[in-house]
Design a protein around this motif. Structure first.
Motif, mmCIF file in Angstrom:
data_model
loop_
_atom_site.group_PDB
_atom_site.id
_atom_site.type_symbol
_atom_site.label_atom_id
_atom_site.label_comp_id
_atom_site.label_asym_id
_atom_site.label_seq_id
_atom_site.Cartn_x
_atom_site.Cartn_y
_atom_site.Cartn_z
ATOM 1 N N ASP A 11 0.772 -1.231 0.000
ATOM 2 C CA ASP A 11 0.000 0.000 0.000
ATOM 3 C C ASP A 11 0.808 1.287 0.000
ATOM 4 N N SER A 77 -5.526 -2.488 -0.758
ATOM 5 C CA SER A 77 -4.627 -1.354 -0.995
ATOM 6 C C SER A 77 -5.293 -0.285 -1.860
ATOM 7 N N HIS A 78 -5.506 0.868 -1.254
ATOM 8 C CA HIS A 78 -6.080 1.999 -1.983
ATOM 9 C C HIS A 78 -5.182 2.386 -3.156
ATOM 10 N N GLU A 79 -3.869 2.365 -2.924
ATOM 11 C CA GLU A 79 -2.915 2.797 -3.965
ATOM 12 C C GLU A 79 -2.992 1.892 -5.191
ATOM 13 N N LEU A 81 -5.608 0.063 -6.125
ATOM 14 C CA LEU A 81 -6.912 0.191 -6.785
ATOM 15 C C LEU A 81 -7.018 1.498 -7.572
ATOM 16 N N LYS A 82 -6.375 2.537 -7.044
ATOM 17 C CA LYS A 82 -6.394 3.819 -7.756
ATOM 18 C C LYS A 82 -5.826 3.626 -9.174
ATOM 19 N N GLN A 101 -12.430 -1.668 -2.408
ATOM 20 C CA GLN A 101 -11.355 -1.706 -1.413
ATOM 21 C C GLN A 101 -11.856 -2.382 -0.144
#
Ligand SMILES: C[S@@+](CC[C@H](N)C(=O)[O-])C[C@H]1O[C@@H](n2cnc3c(N)ncnc32)[C@H](O)[C@@H]1O
Length: 225
Positions: A11, A77-79, A81-82, A101
């Motif tokens: 992440d 992990s937000h990063e 998925l972004k 997420q």
């Protein structure tokens, strides 16, 4: 070689960007070919769940392979998925590809069950591998196709290093290090058989598919394919 777990989530922005930019063309196209090998002539026209989807390369490949499917990718992990969401916009796949997420297990998912549950390289990240199998159970129905690919732990650190140099020697250092650590965190085939036994999923097939990858596959109800 003893298993050394690594952090579950990937992440940090640097880690996610390096992973998304890495060249996974060969192993990831193999994943799709392996699906077609073990489930010949299948056209998934319903819902596909991709567990631990990262930036979504596998989800994109399945969405393209099965043009009538809808794919849901899940990752903590937000990063990661972004990056997947940005790519979905660029490739105009937002109508068939959704990213959620959340942490496996426990993340609430929109469907009660899925036509296919796929996952690549999640299992070795899990500190409790049973969380993958309980999630597979929770979101399957009898005819669900299960397709879980992961790294396979080598016998010793020397072999891990050789594999790393052979397959990621040209990648940035951060990726080489991640790969080496992942080989240490991966499970052996026998360990996975035990996990499946515990999860009452021992009818699934487990097999090596390369010098570093293994595959767990089958129909949820164990019916032959
Ligand atoms: C090695 S990456 C694989 C990504 C993708 N499946 C691929 O093949 O390119 C593993 C991913 O699993 C995610 N992950 C690890 N543990 C998780 C958990 N308990 N819940 C949700 N995601 C998790 C990490 O954040 C990471 O994005």
């Amino acid at each position: 070689m003893k298993r050394i777990p690594e952090p579950e989530l990937m992440d940090t922005p640097e880690q996610a960007a390096a992973y998304a930019e890495a060249d996974f063309e060969e192993p990831h196209s193999q994943i799709v070919s392996q699906f077609q090998r073990v489930f010949p002539n299948v056209d998934v026209s319903g819902e596909i769940l991709d567990l631990g989807c990262g930036p979504g390369d596998i989800a994109f490949r399945f969405a393209r392979l099965f043009p009538h499917s809808r794919v849901t990718g899940v990752d903590g992990s937000h990063e990661m998925l972004k990056l997947g969401e940005e790519r979905a916009e660029t490739e105009t796949l937002t109508d068939r590809l959704t990213f959620i997420q959340g942490i496996i297990p426990g993340v609430p998912l929109p469907e009660q069950s899925y036509d296919a549950i796929v996952s690549n390289s999640l299992l070795h990240h899990l500190h409790h591998p049973e969380h993958l199998w309980s999630t597979v159970r929770a979101y399957s129905r009898p005819e669900t196709l299960i397709f879980i690919a992961d790294l396979m732990r080598p016998d010793n650190p020397e072999t891990a290093r050789e594999i790393m140099e052979k397959h990621s020697g040209n990648e940035p250092e951060v990726l080489q290090r991640d790969f080496y650590n992942s080989l240490h965190a991966a499970f052996e085939i026998e360990e996975i058989r035990e996990q499946l036994q515990q999860a009452d999923l021992n009818h699934l097939q487990v097999e090596p598919i390369s010098d570093r990858h293994l595959l767990v596959w089958g129909r949820f109800d164990g019916a032959p394919f």
